[in-house]
Design an enzyme around this catalytic site. Structure first.
Site, short mmCIF file in Angstrom:
data_model
loop_
_atom_site.label_atom_id
_atom_site.label_comp_id
_atom_site.label_asym_id
_atom_site.label_seq_id
_atom_site.Cartn_x
_atom_site.Cartn_y
_atom_site.Cartn_z
N CYS A 75 -98.93 -76.13 -31.63
CA CYS A 75 -98.46 -77.51 -31.68
C CYS A 75 -99.10 -78.28 -30.53
O CYS A 75 -98.98 -77.87 -29.38
CB CYS A 75 -96.94 -77.51 -31.52
SG CYS A 75 -96.20 -79.14 -31.35
N CYS A 185 -102.84 -83.02 -34.32
CA CYS A 185 -101.50 -82.49 -34.62
C CYS A 185 -101.72 -81.41 -35.68
O CYS A 185 -102.47 -81.64 -36.64
CB CYS A 185 -100.61 -83.60 -35.17
SG CYS A 185 -99.05 -83.03 -35.89
N1 DGL Z 1 -97.46 -79.82 -35.15
C1 DGL Z 1 -97.03 -80.67 -34.07
C2 DGL Z 1 -98.23 -81.08 -33.22
O1 DGL Z 1 -99.26 -80.47 -33.33
C3 DGL Z 1 -96.23 -81.79 -34.64
C4 DGL Z 1 -95.43 -82.50 -33.64
C5 DGL Z 1 -94.22 -83.16 -34.16
O2 DGL Z 1 -93.33 -82.45 -34.65
O3 DGL Z 1 -94.11 -84.38 -34.00
O4 DGL Z 1 -98.17 -81.99 -32.42
#
Ligand code: DGL
Length: 258
Positions: A75, A185
């Protein structure tokens, strides 16, 4: 629940980090893995910093309790805001992911790079330091992706709302000459087909999942085996959505343990 060891632990705010899991599995198919989707607390991009750091501690401690010997923070929001803290606090190796500014500079012809990321990533000190280190001489068009994670967490990858949001976020990039788009993301690579259908051939899309997977192989020192590793996916959100992102044959369960 018993999971075979040694194992690599992965966590994300939800299903998005499976993009990293899939890339890692290509390189290390025999490694046992445990993936945690913290969907009950998504989106991380809008969480206050203290709450975000707390979630990363809870997930790290759960993975350690299950025997993880390497933890992949799958993430960008968690990595850019909390990985330094996690590294200082826990005696285990962490691999993170952050927006791939440097690779984008190697690909752009127009010298104009778009970055689509969460508000939490965009406001982080780590993101700013990377821009300072690698972004000079380039124009960066930085856009938050509000609403996209929520749609993906509902399993709506091609829905009308996704198309409306992407048009709204990416049309101005095109108008400003962006030719290279950083997906900052781990949820967003699942939107690549719809980005390509909305803006055919407009952007070279930079997704650092493969680079992260290579980094994982460098830090994993156990011998590899012939047979496929056990893969367990736990979610504190929707079982059905998690099933849609996990590979065929994986164990997928819903839990309240984290
Ligand atoms: N997969 C997360 C990232 O890479 C998502 C973040 C979120 O939940 O806003 O930032």
């Amino acid at each position: 629940m018993e999971i075979s060891r040694p194992l690599i632990g992965f966590f994300d705010s939800g299903v998005g980090g499976t993009s990293i899991w899939h890339a890692a599995h290509q390189l290390l198919p025999s490694v046992h893995s445990l993936y945690l989707a913290d969907s009950a607390h998504a989106p991380y991009g809008l969480l206050p910093l203290e709450a975000l750091v707390h979630r990363t501690e809870v997930l790290t401690e759960y993975l350690l309790s299950q025997g993880a010997e390497l933890i992949v923070v799958a993430c960008n929001t968690a990595t850019t805001n909390a990985i330094a803290h996690l590294r200082a606090r826990y005696p285990v190796s962490f691999v993170g992911i952050e927006p791939a500014i440097k690779p984008a500079t190697l690909h752009t012809q127009s010298q104009v790079i778009g970055v689509l990321a969460t508000r939490g990533t965009i406001s982080s000190g780590l993101f700013h330091s990377r821009i300072q280190a690698f972004g000079s001489g380039y124009t960066l068009v930085i856009q938050h992706g509000d609403g996209l994670v929520e749609e993906i967490e509902q399993g709506r990858l091609m829905g009308e709302q996704v198309r409306v949001l992407l048009s709204q976020y990416l049309s101005p990039m095109l108008a400003q000459g962006v030719d290279t788009l950083v997906l900052g993301c781990t949820h967003y690579p699942f939107l690549t087909p719809v980005i390509e259908s909305l803006f055919p051939g407009a952007f070279q899309i930079i997704d650092p999942s493969d680079a992260v997977a290579r980094q994982i192989t460098h830090l994993w020192h156990h011998p590899t085996a012939e047979q496929a590793g056990q893969a367990v996916f736990l979610t504190n959100g929707s079982l059905e959505v998690m099933r849609g992102f996990a590979p065929e044959g994986a164990e997928v369960r819903q839990t309240k343990d984290f």
